[in-house]
Design a protein around this motif. Structure first.
Motif, mmCIF file in Angstrom:
data_model
loop_
_atom_site.group_PDB
_atom_site.id
_atom_site.type_symbol
_atom_site.label_atom_id
_atom_site.label_comp_id
_atom_site.label_asym_id
_atom_site.label_seq_id
_atom_site.Cartn_x
_atom_site.Cartn_y
_atom_site.Cartn_z
ATOM 1 N N ASP A 447 -12.479 -17.710 25.830
ATOM 2 C CA ASP A 447 -13.359 -18.316 24.834
ATOM 3 C C ASP A 447 -14.522 -19.050 25.493
ATOM 4 O O ASP A 447 -15.423 -19.541 24.799
ATOM 5 N N ARG A 448 -14.519 -19.102 26.827
ATOM 6 C CA ARG A 448 -15.631 -19.727 27.545
ATOM 7 C C ARG A 448 -16.610 -18.691 28.109
ATOM 8 O O ARG A 448 -17.595 -19.062 28.750
ATOM 9 N N LEU A 449 -16.311 -17.387 27.870
ATOM 10 C CA LEU A 449 -17.228 -16.349 28.323
ATOM 11 C C LEU A 449 -18.548 -16.436 27.558
ATOM 12 O O LEU A 449 -18.576 -16.811 26.381
ATOM 13 N N ALA A 450 -19.641 -16.054 28.235
ATOM 14 C CA ALA A 450 -20.965 -16.116 27.600
ATOM 15 C C ALA A 450 -21.058 -15.188 26.388
ATOM 16 O O ALA A 450 -21.878 -15.421 25.480
ATOM 17 N N THR A 451 -20.231 -14.126 26.370
ATOM 18 C CA THR A 451 -20.305 -13.163 25.259
ATOM 19 C C THR A 451 -19.318 -13.493 24.143
ATOM 20 O O THR A 451 -19.253 -12.762 23.143
ATOM 21 N N PHE A 452 -18.560 -14.574 24.270
ATOM 22 C CA PHE A 452 -17.579 -14.920 23.241
ATOM 23 C C PHE A 452 -18.301 -15.208 21.910
ATOM 24 O O PHE A 452 -19.179 -16.069 21.830
ATOM 25 N N GLY A 453 -17.930 -14.440 20.874
ATOM 26 C CA GLY A 453 -18.511 -14.651 19.550
ATOM 27 C C GLY A 453 -19.875 -14.023 19.344
ATOM 28 O O GLY A 453 -20.441 -14.120 18.244
ATOM 29 N N LEU A 454 -20.420 -13.317 20.375
ATOM 30 C CA LEU A 454 -21.755 -12.737 20.236
ATOM 31 C C LEU A 454 -21.771 -11.537 19.286
ATOM 32 O O LEU A 454 -22.834 -11.109 18.847
ATOM 33 N N GLY A 455 -20.594 -11.001 18.966
ATOM 34 C CA GLY A 455 -20.548 -9.821 18.103
ATOM 35 C C GLY A 455 -19.978 -10.099 16.735
ATOM 36 O O GLY A 455 -19.430 -9.193 16.087
ATOM 37 N N ALA A 456 -20.098 -11.331 16.264
ATOM 38 C CA ALA A 456 -19.531 -11.689 14.956
ATOM 39 C C ALA A 456 -20.224 -10.969 13.803
ATOM 40 O O ALA A 456 -19.703 -10.931 12.682
ATOM 41 N N ASP A 457 -21.384 -10.360 14.072
ATOM 42 C CA ASP A 457 -22.109 -9.668 13.005
ATOM 43 C C ASP A 457 -21.496 -8.312 12.658
ATOM 44 O O ASP A 457 -21.845 -7.717 11.630
ATOM 45 N N LEU A 458 -20.599 -7.811 13.503
ATOM 46 C CA LEU A 458 -19.920 -6.542 13.227
ATOM 47 C C LEU A 458 -18.449 -6.802 12.933
ATOM 48 O O LEU A 458 -17.850 -7.724 13.493
ATOM 49 N N SER A 459 -17.873 -5.978 12.078
ATOM 50 C CA SER A 459 -16.447 -6.115 11.746
ATOM 51 C C SER A 459 -15.573 -5.537 12.845
ATOM 52 O O SER A 459 -16.066 -4.847 13.756
ATOM 53 N N ASP A 460 -14.255 -5.808 12.747
ATOM 54 C CA ASP A 460 -13.318 -5.214 13.708
ATOM 55 C C ASP A 460 -13.453 -3.690 13.713
ATOM 56 O O ASP A 460 -13.504 -3.066 14.784
ATOM 57 N N ALA A 461 -13.482 -3.097 12.515
ATOM 58 C CA ALA A 461 -13.557 -1.637 12.416
ATOM 59 C C ALA A 461 -14.850 -1.114 13.035
ATOM 60 O O ALA A 461 -14.850 -0.074 13.715
ATOM 61 N N GLN A 462 -15.955 -1.825 12.816
ATOM 62 C CA GLN A 462 -17.227 -1.380 13.389
ATOM 63 C C GLN A 462 -17.207 -1.455 14.914
ATOM 64 O O GLN A 462 -17.705 -0.561 15.597
ATOM 65 N N TRP A 463 -16.606 -2.532 15.444
ATOM 66 C CA TRP A 463 -16.533 -2.648 16.902
ATOM 67 C C TRP A 463 -15.630 -1.567 17.500
ATOM 68 O O TRP A 463 -15.935 -1.002 18.550
ATOM 69 N N ARG A 464 -14.535 -1.252 16.809
ATOM 70 C CA ARG A 464 -13.669 -0.189 17.317
ATOM 71 C C ARG A 464 -14.405 1.156 17.273
ATOM 72 O O ARG A 464 -14.211 2.014 18.132
ATOM 73 N N GLY A 465 -15.280 1.322 16.282
ATOM 74 C CA GLY A 465 -16.124 2.513 16.239
ATOM 75 C C GLY A 465 -17.096 2.554 17.407
ATOM 76 O O GLY A 465 -17.359 3.623 17.974
ATOM 77 N N VAL A 466 -17.638 1.398 17.781
ATOM 78 C CA VAL A 466 -18.525 1.329 18.946
ATOM 79 C C VAL A 466 -17.776 1.763 20.206
ATOM 80 O O VAL A 466 -18.265 2.579 20.999
ATOM 81 N N VAL A 467 -16.567 1.220 20.399
ATOM 82 C CA VAL A 467 -15.771 1.581 21.577
ATOM 83 C C VAL A 467 -15.467 3.083 21.560
ATOM 84 O O VAL A 467 -15.614 3.774 22.580
ATOM 85 N N ARG A 468 -15.045 3.580 20.396
ATOM 86 C CA ARG A 468 -14.677 4.996 20.275
ATOM 87 C C ARG A 468 -15.854 5.907 20.629
ATOM 88 O O ARG A 468 -15.724 6.883 21.367
ATOM 89 N N GLN A 469 -17.034 5.574 20.108
ATOM 90 C CA GLN A 469 -18.185 6.435 20.349
ATOM 91 C C GLN A 469 -18.723 6.297 21.770
ATOM 92 O O GLN A 469 -19.259 7.257 22.329
ATOM 93 N N LEU A 470 -18.579 5.134 22.374
ATOM 94 C CA LEU A 470 -18.961 4.999 23.786
ATOM 95 C C LEU A 470 -18.020 5.799 24.682
ATOM 96 O O LEU A 470 -18.430 6.375 25.692
ATOM 97 N N LEU A 471 -16.746 5.839 24.319
ATOM 98 C CA LEU A 471 -15.802 6.696 25.046
ATOM 99 C C LEU A 471 -16.202 8.164 24.886
ATOM 100 O O LEU A 471 -16.191 8.937 25.851
ATOM 101 N N ALA A 472 -16.564 8.553 23.663
ATOM 102 C CA ALA A 472 -16.947 9.943 23.403
ATOM 103 C C ALA A 472 -18.210 10.320 24.169
ATOM 104 O O ALA A 472 -18.368 11.466 24.585
#
Length: 603
Positions: A447-472
């Protein structure tokens, strides 16, 4: 073609392949499932002196295959381990006496020297090697006994050989040719397109609910009657879980996998072939060679290992040319699981790289924003135009600029790995970006990382989609049995801003297949009948069901739906009028013609 099978015209390369083999030449035939491959060896076997020997891995289906031929007036039989000694003796006597047109045999039996000596005692008209992709060393249905089939050329140098498959990339095509010693063969490669199949791919959410919704929407015909379908799952346990869930919700669903007792598998297969509206939830052990023309849908609840496997499995739908649907649900966990299976594979490095390239092609098909069919056919080396009958054509997906979210995610991975020597899976990375205060977060001080909370604008499902598509897209990769996520060399350009990243917007609901969206051959195959013809068609189906039950055979062996639709449209009033209807040869006209006319005239 007409007198035995009841067809008026050849399709595609059929006539050329038949002429080649009937004249004593070798052939390699690549045609899609339902494209008429079997006639390419059955008709030459009828024309040539002796018996056509068909090598097939489908022991469980030989009885139905032979039964269908016999009902067309073909003298066909099989030899396999499921027969009683006296049954085998009868078949062997008939072969030696020259009383058989076709003899089906398993590859492991043909590789037996005693069986080869037996065949030399009669006259072999030709060798047909069905499901020839099984010779591919790492094919999903690899059978070592197929490798011995290349020796047939030495033992029977004057007997023509024909190898056939519905699934082959250019590389597999070359491998079939080399391993079966068919260097001098003529090659007949048809289009792999199945325009009557609508391809749909959805991101996984609640996959059981998604599957139930899909089966409920696709699992009934225009009259509300249940239709047959196949659901593929990766594991044995999953087939039982999904089958039970569907059954609980009123679907006639049964599991099928190699771990079930043989008698249970046989009963399931028989129910699927003989009864209306049965849905089989299976591993890929089910379906190869099943000549059931009226399967209306194939669903995948796990990501297939390769495009070849996917194409082979979806091709079991709509063999009658009428509309059918292929639906696949896939998610991030599928990618992680498949990558782990590749890492744990017992094969060498070259094998693992080949598996990885297969997975990459499958991911590209799932994530494309362009026509699914174009992507699928392109994999087999075939150029095409947008089809208008897949989900991306019917509801073109929007795309969005995912460069900044990607940089946030990649930066988080860099900070964890390079600064702290830590690697985590997708779930924890998403928690960091979403700013979730979990026990694990506090434990590691993330929780002390500089990126902690920086992605609150996307939902869990949207972030998992980001990971999935970056893997693809090959920007991320998974490592080890826990599926931890690391960067590939491609990530550096994204982090530096030299490369932008686009993602497809996942649709909330999939495109539906019913209605005016149907195109291609589906429209010309008589999918829509006027009310009077529909009423007659249903009466013909009821007659067929009773006839098939009385004879103890699958309904399609009596007549396929396409034939009954043609009868319903043309309303023949005499036996002579049946002669021009597709699928009614002389033998079937003699056996069923009067009964068909009776149904027509009384409705």
């Amino acid at each position: 073609m007409h007198s035995v099978y009841g067809y008026d015209a050849f399709r595609g390369h059929q006539a050329a392949a038949i002429e080649q083999v009937a004249g004593g030449g070798d052939a390699v035939v690549l045609m899609p499932t339902g494209g008429g491959k079997s006639l390419c060896y059955q008709i030459p076997a009828l024309l040539r002196e002796g018996t056509g020997v068909v090598v097939s891995p489908l022991i469980a289906l030989m009885h139905d295959q032979v039964d269908a031929l016999v009902r067309n007036g073909v003298r066909a039989a099989y030899l396999n381990s499921g027969q009683q000694p006296h049954e085998r003796a009868d078949v062997e006597r008939a072969y030696l006496a020259g009383e058989l047109d076709l003899l089906y045999i398993a590859p492991e039996r043909l590789s037996n020297p005693a069986v080869q000596r037996f065949l030399e005692g009669g006259t072999v008209a030709l060798f047909a090697i069905d499901e020839a992709h099984c010779v591919a060393q790492w094919g999903h249905d690899f059978r070592p006994d197929y490798l011995a089939l290349g020796d047939l050329a030495e033992r029977w140098p004057d007997v023509p050989r024909i190898a056939l498959t519905a699934t082959a990339t250019e590389a597999t095509h070359r491998e079939i040719t080399e391993r079966l010693h068919l260097g001098g063969a003529e090659h007949y490669v048809s289009s792999f397109d199945r325009p009557n199949i609508q391809y749909r791919i959805s991101p996984k959410a609640e996959v059981r609910r998604q599957l139930l919704e899909f089966v409920r929407s696709e699992g009934r015909d225009a009259e509300g009657n249940p239709v047959p379908g196949i659901v593929y799952a990766l594991s044995r346990a999953s087939t039982e879980k999904y089958a039970a869930y569907l059954a609980e919700h009123g679907i006639d669903a049964v599991p099928y996998h190699a771990g079930l007792p043989p008698e249970v598998r046989r009963r399931t297969q028989d129910r699927f072939l003989r009864e209306e509206g049965v849905v089989v939830v299976a591993t890929i052990a089910f379906g190869m060679g099943i000549d059931k023309p009226d399967v209306r849908f194939v669903a995948h609840v796990d990501l297939p290992k390769s495009v070849e496997g996917y194409y082979q499995e979806t091709g079991r739908a709509g063999r009658d040319g009428l509309p059918a649907t292929a639906w696949l649900a896939y998610g991030l966990q599928d990618v992680v699981q498949q990558r782990r299976m590749i890492d744990e594979s017992p094969g060498d490095l070259a094998h693992r790289r080949r598996m990885q390239s297969h997975l990459d092609a499958m991911l590209a098909l799932c994530e494309t924003v362009d026509c699914r069919r174009q992507n699928l056919l392109g994999y087999f080396g075939e150029r095409s135009t947008p089809c208008g009958n897949c989900d991306t054509c019917l509801v073109p997906p929007a795309s969005w600029d995912g460069t900044v979210p990607s940089q946030k995610l990649l930066s988080t991975i860099v900070r964890l790995q390079r600064e702290r020597g830590q690697r985590f899976g997708a779930g924890h990375l998403v928690d960091i970006l979403r700013g979730k205060q979990t026990a694990r977060m506090t434990q590691y001080g993330h929780d002390r990382l500089a990126t902690f909370g920086l992605g609150a604008d996307l939902s869990d499902a949207q972030w998992r989609g980001v990971v999935r598509q970056l893997l693809a897209q090959g920007i991320l990769q998974t490592v080890g049995e826990y599926g931890v996520i690391t960067l590939t060399d491609e990530a550096a350009a994204v982090l530096s801003g030299d490369r932008t990243v686009s993602f497809r917007v996942d649709a909330d609901r999939p495109a539906r297949s019913r209605g005016s969206s149907r195109s291609g051959s589906a429209a010309t195959a008589g999918a829509d009948l006027d009310p009077a013809a529909e009423e007659l068609f249903q009466a013909l189906r009821a007659w067929r069901a009773a006839e098939a039950k009385e004879q103890g055979v699958p309904a399609y062996i009596v007549f396929g739906d396409a034939t009954l639709r043609a009868v319903a449209l043309e309303r023949p009033a005499s036996l002579d009028a049946l002669a021009g209807i597709t699928g009614i040869g002389e033998k079937k006209r003699d056996a069923y013609g009067a009964k068909l006319i009776e149904v027509v005239t009384s409705n």
